[in-house]
Design an enzyme around this catalytic site. Structure first.
Site, PDB file in Angstrom:
ATOM      1  N   ASN A  50      12.365  -2.542   2.303  1.00 23.62           N
ATOM      2  CA  ASN A  50      11.490  -2.919   3.425  1.00 23.62           C
ATOM      3  C   ASN A  50      11.819  -4.308   3.983  1.00 23.62           C
ATOM      4  O   ASN A  50      10.998  -4.923   4.652  1.00 23.62           O
ATOM      5  CB  ASN A  50      10.026  -2.917   2.964  1.00 23.62           C
ATOM      6  CG  ASN A  50       9.584  -1.541   2.502  1.00 23.62           C
ATOM      7  OD1 ASN A  50       9.950  -0.539   3.102  1.00 23.62           O
ATOM      8  ND2 ASN A  50       8.819  -1.484   1.424  1.00 23.62           N
ATOM      9  N   HIS A 136      -2.665   3.745   2.776  1.00 24.76           N
ATOM     10  CA  HIS A 136      -1.943   3.459   1.537  1.00 24.76           C
ATOM     11  C   HIS A 136      -2.824   3.620   0.298  1.00 24.76           C
ATOM     12  O   HIS A 136      -4.041   3.420   0.359  1.00 24.76           O
ATOM     13  CB  HIS A 136      -1.426   2.014   1.627  1.00 24.76           C
ATOM     14  CG  HIS A 136      -0.532   1.604   0.511  1.00 24.76           C
ATOM     15  ND1 HIS A 136      -0.957   0.812  -0.519  1.00 24.76           N
ATOM     16  CD2 HIS A 136       0.773   1.872   0.284  1.00 24.76           C
ATOM     17  CE1 HIS A 136       0.054   0.598  -1.340  1.00 24.76           C
ATOM     18  NE2 HIS A 136       1.119   1.226  -0.877  1.00 24.76           N
ATOM     19  N   GLU A 177      -4.020   1.412   8.808  1.00 29.92           N
ATOM     20  CA  GLU A 177      -2.783   0.641   8.749  1.00 29.92           C
ATOM     21  C   GLU A 177      -2.314   0.409  10.185  1.00 29.92           C
ATOM     22  O   GLU A 177      -2.630   1.207  11.072  1.00 29.92           O
ATOM     23  CB  GLU A 177      -1.699   1.411   7.979  1.00 29.92           C
ATOM     24  CG  GLU A 177      -2.009   1.509   6.512  1.00 29.92           C
ATOM     25  CD  GLU A 177      -0.951   2.275   5.708  1.00 29.92           C
ATOM     26  OE1 GLU A 177       0.223   2.280   6.097  1.00 29.92           O
ATOM     27  OE2 GLU A 177      -1.335   2.853   4.685  1.00 29.92           O
ATOM     28  N   SER A 181       3.001   3.597   6.305  1.00 35.97           N
ATOM     29  CA  SER A 181       4.123   3.275   5.436  1.00 35.97           C
ATOM     30  C   SER A 181       5.089   4.429   5.211  1.00 35.97           C
ATOM     31  O   SER A 181       6.269   4.200   4.960  1.00 35.97           O
ATOM     32  CB  SER A 181       3.613   2.761   4.091  1.00 35.97           C
ATOM     33  OG  SER A 181       2.786   3.721   3.468  1.00 35.97           O
ATOM     34  N   ASP A 206      -4.555  -3.103   7.877  1.00 32.90           N
ATOM     35  CA  ASP A 206      -3.513  -3.419   6.897  1.00 32.90           C
ATOM     36  C   ASP A 206      -2.203  -3.370   7.671  1.00 32.90           C
ATOM     37  O   ASP A 206      -1.727  -2.299   8.042  1.00 32.90           O
ATOM     38  CB  ASP A 206      -3.547  -2.376   5.772  1.00 32.90           C
ATOM     39  CG  ASP A 206      -2.369  -2.517   4.800  1.00 32.90           C
ATOM     40  OD1 ASP A 206      -1.344  -3.105   5.178  1.00 32.90           O
ATOM     41  OD2 ASP A 206      -2.481  -2.002   3.670  1.00 32.90           O
ATOM     42  N   HIS A 209       3.403  -3.256   7.224  1.00 34.76           N
ATOM     43  CA  HIS A 209       4.707  -2.886   7.786  1.00 34.76           C
ATOM     44  C   HIS A 209       4.880  -3.309   9.247  1.00 34.76           C
ATOM     45  O   HIS A 209       5.881  -2.964   9.873  1.00 34.76           O
ATOM     46  CB  HIS A 209       4.925  -1.375   7.652  1.00 34.76           C
ATOM     47  CG  HIS A 209       5.004  -0.954   6.216  1.00 34.76           C
ATOM     48  ND1 HIS A 209       6.168  -1.025   5.487  1.00 34.76           N
ATOM     49  CD2 HIS A 209       4.046  -0.512   5.367  1.00 34.76           C
ATOM     50  CE1 HIS A 209       5.935  -0.625   4.247  1.00 34.76           C
ATOM     51  NE2 HIS A 209       4.643  -0.310   4.153  1.00 34.76           N
ATOM     52  N   LYS A 238       7.472  -7.402   2.751  1.00 35.94           N
ATOM     53  CA  LYS A 238       8.252  -6.460   3.578  1.00 35.94           C
ATOM     54  C   LYS A 238       9.133  -7.292   4.527  1.00 35.94           C
ATOM     55  O   LYS A 238      10.116  -7.830   4.083  1.00 35.94           O
ATOM     56  CB  LYS A 238       7.301  -5.540   4.350  1.00 35.94           C
ATOM     57  CG  LYS A 238       6.091  -5.070   3.543  1.00 35.94           C
ATOM     58  CD  LYS A 238       6.322  -3.873   2.706  1.00 35.94           C
ATOM     59  CE  LYS A 238       5.014  -3.431   2.072  1.00 35.94           C
ATOM     60  NZ  LYS A 238       5.184  -2.727   0.826  1.00 35.94           N
TER      61      LYS A 238
HETATM   62  C1  LIG Z   1       0.468  -0.211   3.876  1.00 37.87           C
HETATM   63  C2  LIG Z   1       0.614  -0.958   2.593  1.00 37.87           C
HETATM   64  N1  LIG Z   1      -0.418  -1.701   2.153  1.00 37.87           N
HETATM   65  C3  LIG Z   1      -0.349  -2.373   1.006  1.00 37.87           C
HETATM   66  C4  LIG Z   1       0.778  -2.339   0.229  1.00 37.87           C
HETATM   67  C5  LIG Z   1       0.792  -3.096  -1.056  1.00 37.87           C
HETATM   68  O1  LIG Z   1       1.444  -4.318  -0.868  1.00 37.87           O
HETATM   69  P1  LIG Z   1       2.145  -5.025  -2.096  1.00 37.87           P
HETATM   70  O2  LIG Z   1       3.475  -4.394  -2.255  1.00 37.87           O
HETATM   71  O3  LIG Z   1       2.227  -6.459  -1.687  1.00 37.87           O
HETATM   72  O4  LIG Z   1       1.247  -4.811  -3.276  1.00 37.87           O
HETATM   73  C6  LIG Z   1       1.891  -1.588   0.655  1.00 37.87           C
HETATM   74  C7  LIG Z   1       3.162  -1.480  -0.082  1.00 37.87           C
HETATM   75  O5  LIG Z   1       3.471  -1.797  -1.127  1.00 37.87           O
HETATM   76  C8  LIG Z   1       1.793  -0.866   1.846  1.00 37.87           C
HETATM   77  O6  LIG Z   1       2.812  -0.110   2.256  1.00 37.87           O
END
Ligand SMILES: Cc1ncc(COP(=O)(O)O)c(C=O)c1O
Length: 391
Positions: A50, A136, A177, A181, A206, A209, A238
């Site tokens: 990513n 997610h 989101e 993702s 969130d 990405h 990312k």
């Molecule tokens: C949309 C989304 N939110 C949260 C996370 C979690 O983030 P982190 O990897 O920093 O725990 C991710 C991926 O890991 C994600 O793709």
């Protein structure tokens, strides 16, 4: 025998070809990945990480981390509320709050912790939590573990969201989101924000990405006035190429999380050197738009060539480009054959995606060259035919 189900469930997962496997990489980001000698020691073109802007190996980011370690030591030495808060954290909090157009921000060691903290801390049992179906795992688990009643709306479906907003709740929080993702499609943030406004609900985004990438680097914030997003969360792991996360919101929300957020209070804070690296990366995101332009160009190249080759692409204009195959065995076999030809792509199976939704998750980066993309598309098209014939 105690805990017999552990071995049984592992067997069942293996038999269904759903067993996950780690690989030992020498480096797992950048244009190329390299497997450790214990793997095969080979180098692969990286279409799976990513690191969308190619910042994970940027000399300035690495230098900032090293300088931060020289200045502050390796670890923070404690939790944020005891001894683990210093200038590097304060400066980063201010920078991301400003970036998000919010009053304040808090740092977390991971996006998973940030999402869990927000949902567990802010919601009570009188409240209603409304989430996009494809959110997610950290958001879904956060919702299941929090006190509020949770309902999920059909992916990106405004009418369905509107119906769910009719349900009662003392406070209503809608969570989506910015860029999804596993599908790479974007949420209609502007319309979701209007619906939230009509129903006196708060919107949390969130932007893991999207932050630093879409909307000229501003992610979903480019679609609305900052106040329309009451809680903005994004990660540094990312596009920024580092790790950790933040939540930006009003002073009241941030102070509440600081006082009552167990995921914030009872954990060792982010190493300050990491905060220094994130700050350096954030400056590059702001000062070097050419990385995003290159990424855009690469995404368009991939989509054009993949469409010409007849690949079953998802509806995504972002760096996440799913090739939707449906079948788990075909997906795994294709990823393996691509590996043999020197390409590393993500093979995504249930339960990460719904049953029947197995796919290659191709991630495009500013680090890719045009010939990398052309070679990948040719290889997918050729190997797909072989794999289907063999099934
Ligand atoms: C949309 C989304 N939110 C949260 C996370 C979690 O983030 P982190 O990897 O920093 O725990 C991710 C991926 O890991 C994600 O793709």
């Amino acid at each position: 025998m105690a805990f017999e189900h552990l071995a049984d469930e592992l067997d069942a997962r293996r038999l269904a070809s759903l067993q996950r496997q780690r690989h030992l990489f020498v480096t797992g980001s950048g244009r190329y990945l390299a497997l450790d000698q214990e793997g095969d020691g080979q180098r692969y073109l990286n279409f799976a990480s990513n690191d969308y802007l190619g910042l994970a190996h940027h000399p300035k980011v690495i230098a900032a981390w090293k300088a931060g370690a020289d200045k502050y030591g390796c670890g923070s030495g404690g939790s944020f509320l005891i001894t683990g808060y210093n200038h590097a954290h304060a400066e980063l909090e201010e920078a991301v709050a400003d970036f998000a157009g919010q009053q304040s921000a808090l740092l977390f060691n991971s996006g998973f912790a940030a999402n869990s903290a927000v949902l567990a801390t802010l919601l009570t049992k009188e409240d209603l939590l409304i989430q996009d179906k494809l959110n997610h795992a950290s958001l879904i688990d956060g919702g299941l573990n929090c006190a509020a009643r949770m309902t999920r709306f059909k992916h990106n479906d405004l009418a369905n969201l509107g119906q769910r907003l009719q349900q009662s709740g003392r406070n209503k929080l809608v969570v989506t989101e910015g860029v999804f993702s596993m599908d790479g499609d974007t949420a209609p943030i502007h319309d979701i924000a209007s619906l939230c406004n009509q129903h006196d609900a708060w919107l949390m985004v969130d932007d893991a990405h999207a932050f630093g990438v879409t909307g000229n680097g501003r992610g979903s914030l480019a679609q609305v006035m900052p106040q329309a997003i009451r809680i903005y969360m994004a990660t540094f792991g990312k596009a920024l190429g580092v790790g950790g996360a933040f939540v930006a919101a009003s002073n009241t929300v941030i102070e509440y999380l600081k006082q009552f957020g167990r995921h914030y209070i009872y954990t060792t804070s982010m190493p300050p050197a990491q905060a220094c690296a994130v700050l350096a990366s954030l400056s590059l995101v702001k000062e070097e738009p050419w990385r995003r332009e290159l990424l855009e160009k690469n995404i368009m190249l991939f989509r054009q060539q993949a469409a010409d080759a007849g690949l079953p692409l998802g509806d995504s204009s972002t760096a996440i480009q799913p090739v939707l195959l449906g079948d788990v065995a075909i997906t795994m076999a294709l990823a393996e054959r691509l590996k043999e030809r020197g390409f590393w792509v993500g093979a995504i199976r249930p339960p990460t995606v719904p049953v029947g939704g197995a796919r290659l998750r191709i991630t495009i980066s500013a680090s890719h060259e045009a010939q990398d993309i052309a070679a990948l598309v040719t290889a997918i098209a050729e190997e797909y035919r072989v794999v289907v014939e063999q099934q």
